[in-house]
Design a protein around this motif. Structure first.
Motif, mmCIF file in Angstrom:
data_model
loop_
_atom_site.group_PDB
_atom_site.id
_atom_site.type_symbol
_atom_site.label_atom_id
_atom_site.label_comp_id
_atom_site.label_asym_id
_atom_site.label_seq_id
_atom_site.Cartn_x
_atom_site.Cartn_y
_atom_site.Cartn_z
ATOM 1 N N UNK A 426 0.750 -0.774 -0.078
ATOM 2 C CA UNK A 426 -0.409 -0.067 -0.293
ATOM 3 C C UNK A 426 1.071 1.256 -0.280
ATOM 4 N N UNK A 427 1.998 0.794 0.684
ATOM 5 C CA UNK A 427 2.712 2.332 0.682
ATOM 6 C C UNK A 427 3.324 2.980 -1.078
ATOM 7 N N UNK A 428 3.359 1.554 -1.642
ATOM 8 C CA UNK A 428 2.905 2.395 -3.433
ATOM 9 C C UNK A 428 2.038 3.595 -3.763
ATOM 10 N N UNK A 429 1.272 3.893 -2.990
ATOM 11 C CA UNK A 429 0.144 5.458 -3.051
ATOM 12 C C UNK A 429 0.246 5.920 -2.698
ATOM 13 N N UNK A 430 1.836 6.291 -2.055
ATOM 14 C CA UNK A 430 2.587 7.630 -1.599
ATOM 15 C C UNK A 430 2.843 8.211 -2.894
ATOM 16 N N UNK A 431 2.775 7.369 -4.180
ATOM 17 C CA UNK A 431 3.418 8.041 -4.476
ATOM 18 C C UNK A 431 2.482 9.277 -5.236
ATOM 19 N N UNK A 432 1.284 8.984 -4.956
ATOM 20 C CA UNK A 432 0.277 10.244 -5.452
ATOM 21 C C UNK A 432 0.622 11.810 -4.519
ATOM 22 N N UNK A 433 0.802 11.324 -3.629
ATOM 23 C CA UNK A 433 1.732 12.940 -2.119
ATOM 24 C C UNK A 433 3.139 13.343 -2.382
ATOM 25 N N UNK A 434 3.517 13.269 -3.105
ATOM 26 C CA UNK A 434 5.144 13.203 -3.646
ATOM 27 C C UNK A 434 5.883 13.159 -2.613
ATOM 28 N N UNK A 435 5.748 11.729 -2.331
ATOM 29 C CA UNK A 435 6.724 10.790 -1.018
ATOM 30 C C UNK A 435 7.079 9.967 -2.538
ATOM 31 N N UNK A 436 8.360 9.899 -2.403
ATOM 32 C CA UNK A 436 9.156 9.595 -4.142
ATOM 33 C C UNK A 436 9.875 8.438 -3.255
ATOM 34 N N UNK A 437 8.764 6.953 -3.114
ATOM 35 C CA UNK A 437 9.297 5.385 -2.389
ATOM 36 C C UNK A 437 9.640 4.766 -3.401
ATOM 37 N N UNK A 438 10.084 3.633 -3.258
ATOM 38 C CA UNK A 438 10.014 2.533 -4.350
ATOM 39 C C UNK A 438 9.566 2.425 -5.714
ATOM 40 N N UNK A 439 7.628 2.408 -5.951
ATOM 41 C CA UNK A 439 6.959 2.733 -7.121
ATOM 42 C C UNK A 439 7.169 4.003 -7.619
ATOM 43 N N UNK A 440 7.381 4.984 -6.960
ATOM 44 C CA UNK A 440 7.395 5.934 -7.614
ATOM 45 C C UNK A 440 8.693 6.327 -8.040
ATOM 46 N N UNK A 441 9.851 5.706 -7.742
ATOM 47 C CA UNK A 441 10.684 5.683 -8.807
ATOM 48 C C UNK A 441 10.764 4.703 -9.975
ATOM 49 N N UNK A 442 10.638 3.861 -9.777
ATOM 50 C CA UNK A 442 10.249 3.277 -10.792
ATOM 51 C C UNK A 442 9.938 3.875 -12.129
ATOM 52 N N UNK A 443 8.118 4.374 -11.778
ATOM 53 C CA UNK A 443 7.457 5.428 -12.318
ATOM 54 C C UNK A 443 8.890 6.116 -12.896
ATOM 55 N N UNK A 444 9.368 6.440 -12.485
ATOM 56 C CA UNK A 444 10.047 8.217 -13.112
ATOM 57 C C UNK A 444 11.272 7.188 -13.668
ATOM 58 N N UNK A 445 11.323 6.064 -13.418
ATOM 59 C CA UNK A 445 12.894 5.594 -14.145
ATOM 60 C C UNK A 445 12.322 5.020 -15.724
ATOM 61 N N UNK A 446 11.044 4.861 -15.594
ATOM 62 C CA UNK A 446 10.337 3.809 -16.998
ATOM 63 C C UNK A 446 9.891 4.933 -18.093
ATOM 64 N N UNK A 447 9.196 6.350 -17.045
ATOM 65 C CA UNK A 447 8.530 7.279 -17.962
ATOM 66 C C UNK A 447 9.526 7.853 -19.203
ATOM 67 N N UNK A 448 10.956 8.017 -18.361
ATOM 68 C CA UNK A 448 12.045 8.524 -19.610
ATOM 69 C C UNK A 448 12.488 7.541 -20.280
ATOM 70 N N UNK A 449 12.569 6.133 -19.832
ATOM 71 C CA UNK A 449 12.944 4.779 -21.093
ATOM 72 C C UNK A 449 11.872 4.582 -21.280
ATOM 73 N N UNK A 450 11.159 4.005 -21.090
ATOM 74 C CA UNK A 450 9.864 3.571 -21.800
ATOM 75 C C UNK A 450 10.347 1.674 -21.044
ATOM 76 N N UNK A 451 10.709 1.852 -20.756
ATOM 77 C CA UNK A 451 11.239 0.173 -20.755
ATOM 78 C C UNK A 451 10.248 0.069 -18.979
ATOM 79 N N UNK A 452 9.204 -0.441 -19.467
ATOM 80 C CA UNK A 452 8.265 -0.183 -18.912
ATOM 81 C C UNK A 452 8.487 -1.910 -17.915
ATOM 82 N N UNK A 453 8.657 -3.187 -18.855
ATOM 83 C CA UNK A 453 7.767 -4.418 -18.170
ATOM 84 C C UNK A 453 9.473 -4.584 -16.869
ATOM 85 N N UNK A 454 10.668 -3.981 -17.509
ATOM 86 C CA UNK A 454 11.437 -4.490 -17.148
ATOM 87 C C UNK A 454 11.662 -4.074 -15.636
#
Length: 487
Positions: A426-454
């Motif tokens: 559930x901590x992944x939901x913290x990405x919606x309120x400006x908290x950079x946790x594991x899922x938010x970091x994955x979103x940041x990386x995937x959005x700039x590289x488009x390597x979503x699956x990996x």
């Protein structure tokens, strides 16, 4: 039961004190103006809201580098000319305007297009770049040749963007998404038939990825004028407009434009992207996900114990309040609870920083669910245990602490462990309120590289390892607590 009631009151007061301390310590209040004509959230600082996942306007190179992009450079140059230090706060696009209104930052720099509706609600700067809007479709779809062909088709759009309005006006059925990167993935997977976005963004994506599965199918007649947005009557926009004009006159805007839109760089390989993001993902896990989980669970257990005892109280008003709390927590989504604490409370003058706001929301949520687990565990202990302890001269509180709770703990461990494991995810939901946790970091990386699956698979692996470790700890704890079982 009088001593139990007194104990429950003491626990509730202690929990309330902890929560108040957690909330009050990082509360942000409007700071003094950096200068009479430049009122900012922090003195001498221009706090800027941006996505960080929208290349080439605002993104992290390979997901690991510092924040960069056309909008990032332009607003940084503006801030320097104003004599202000710039600080960026990253969030998904749909959270930017609510956060702006809540006073989380001074301006939004995220390829915001001018519209009359936005101008009526926010202070908008003069345009610093103009771009066309295009319709993107799958390469094997020849049914879209103009914007009018969107009628009846499904388009993936961020609801707060002007591109959603373009698609809706053309008669498309809009499928809400968080941003361009998600829209492209849905389009490639055939889940939607089109998406409308900025021409520069689309061309940047096609150039860097060399993706042949999608194409620019049509250009809309709309011209997007990109502006910076601030709260209404902020007092910042006149000064920002002056510096935008200066950057245009001295050629800085043209140089910045060429830097990002005339480049032909290709994306790195999948393995190099994953390898370069292993440490950032681990760092986000250690500094974000794990602390959020641990702190929230400990506070949540304290709340749960107090609520469970209150729920068992013979005082009707006390038990009724406990029931109401449990009903509210279990009857409303955790995401809504997060948004109320982070985005809605500022309307009442209560401004809580992102990380503490997440802790408060998660703790209250755990407290609501775990309270019934603890209550059921306590009630499962034979009534004779209370009577035997009383015959030995133990008080109600001593019996609860030394006899009942140790035995109840063994019963409660499996369901509480499930609650803890759920909290990790559930901590992944913290990405919606400006908290950079594991899922938010994955979103940041995937959005700039488009390597979503990996990258999302890598993030899932990190979550799985944490949950696996907790499962092993649960087994060890159950064995340890088995000695409290009455024979």
């Amino acid at each position: 039961m009088a001593s139990v009631r007194r104990a429950s009151v003491r626990i509730c007061l202690a929990v309330l004190a902890v929560l108040l301390a957690t909330v009050a310590l990082p509360i942000g209040r409007p700071a003094a103006h950096a200068a009479p004509s430049l009122p900012t959230v922090e003195p001498g600082v221009l706090t800027v809201g941006t996505e960080g996942t929208y290349s080439p306007f605002t993104y992290h190179v390979n997901g690991t580098g510092p924040l960069t992009g056309f909008d990032v450079d332009v607003i940084t140059d503006v801030a320097e000319k104003l004599g202000l230090r710039v600080k960026f706060v990253e969030s998904n696009f749909d959270s930017l305007f609510p956060a702006l209104e809540a006073g989380r930052f001074d301006v939004i720099a995220n390829q915001i297009s001018y519209s009359a509706d936005r101008a009526a609600k926010y202070d908008l700067s003069e345009p610093y770049v103009q771009t066309a809007s295009v319709v993107v479709a799958r390469s094997d779809d020849d049914s879209i040749k103009s914007v009018g062909d969107l009628r009846g088709k499904t388009a993936a759009q961020s609801l707060t963007s002007n591109y959603a309005q373009i698609a809706q006006s053309a008669g498309a059925v809009v499928e809400p998404v968080s941003g361009f990167d998600t829209a492209i993935q849905l389009l490639k997977a055939g889940r939607v038939q089109a998406t409308v976005n900025d021409e520069l963004t689309v061309k940047d994506f096609l150039t860097r990825t060399d993706d042949k599965s999608v194409k620019i199918a049509a250009t809309t007649p709309d011209v997007s004028r990109q502006v910076f947005a601030a709260r209404k009557n902020s007092g910042l926009i006149p000064a920002i407009n002056t510096e935008i004009t200066a950057l245009r006159d001295d050629g800085t805007l043209d140089k910045t434009y060429a830097k990002y839109f005339d480049a032909t760089d290709r994306a790195p390989s999948t393995w190099s992207v994953v390898r370069s993001n292993l440490v950032p993902l681990l760092k986000a896990t250690v500094t974000g996900t794990i602390p959020l989980t641990a702190i929230s669970f400990v506070i949540g257990l304290a709340i749960a114990l107090g609520v469970a005892l209150a729920r068992m109280s013979s005082r009707r008003i006390v038990s009724s309040i406990a029931r109401l709390y449990i009903s509210i927590i279990r009857g409303t989504p955790l995401l809504v609870q997060l948004f109320i604490i982070f985005f809605a409370l500022p309307e009442l003058g209560i401004v809580v920083s992102p990380f503490p706001a997440a802790i408060v929301a998660f703790s209250l949520n755990v407290g609501g669910y775990a309270a019934e687990i603890i209550r059921a565990a306590i009630l499962s202990i034979d009534r004779g245990q209370w009577e035997a302890s009383e015959s030995l001269g133990l008080s109600r509180w001593e019996t609860l602490r030394s006899v009942i709770l140790p035995q109840a703990a063994r019963t409660a461990v499996p369901p509480l462990s499930n609650t803890l494991i759920s909290l990790v995810k559930d901590t992944s939901l913290a990405s919606t309120i400006l908290v950079t946790e594991l899922f938010r970091q994955a979103q940041i990386a995937a959005a700039s590289t488009f390597e979503y699956l990996a990258l999302y698979s890598t993030a899932a692996l990190y979550y799985w390892v944490i949950c696996l470790a907790l499962s092993f700890a649960q087994i060890r704890l159950e064995v340890r607590l088995s000695r409290f079982v009455a024979r």
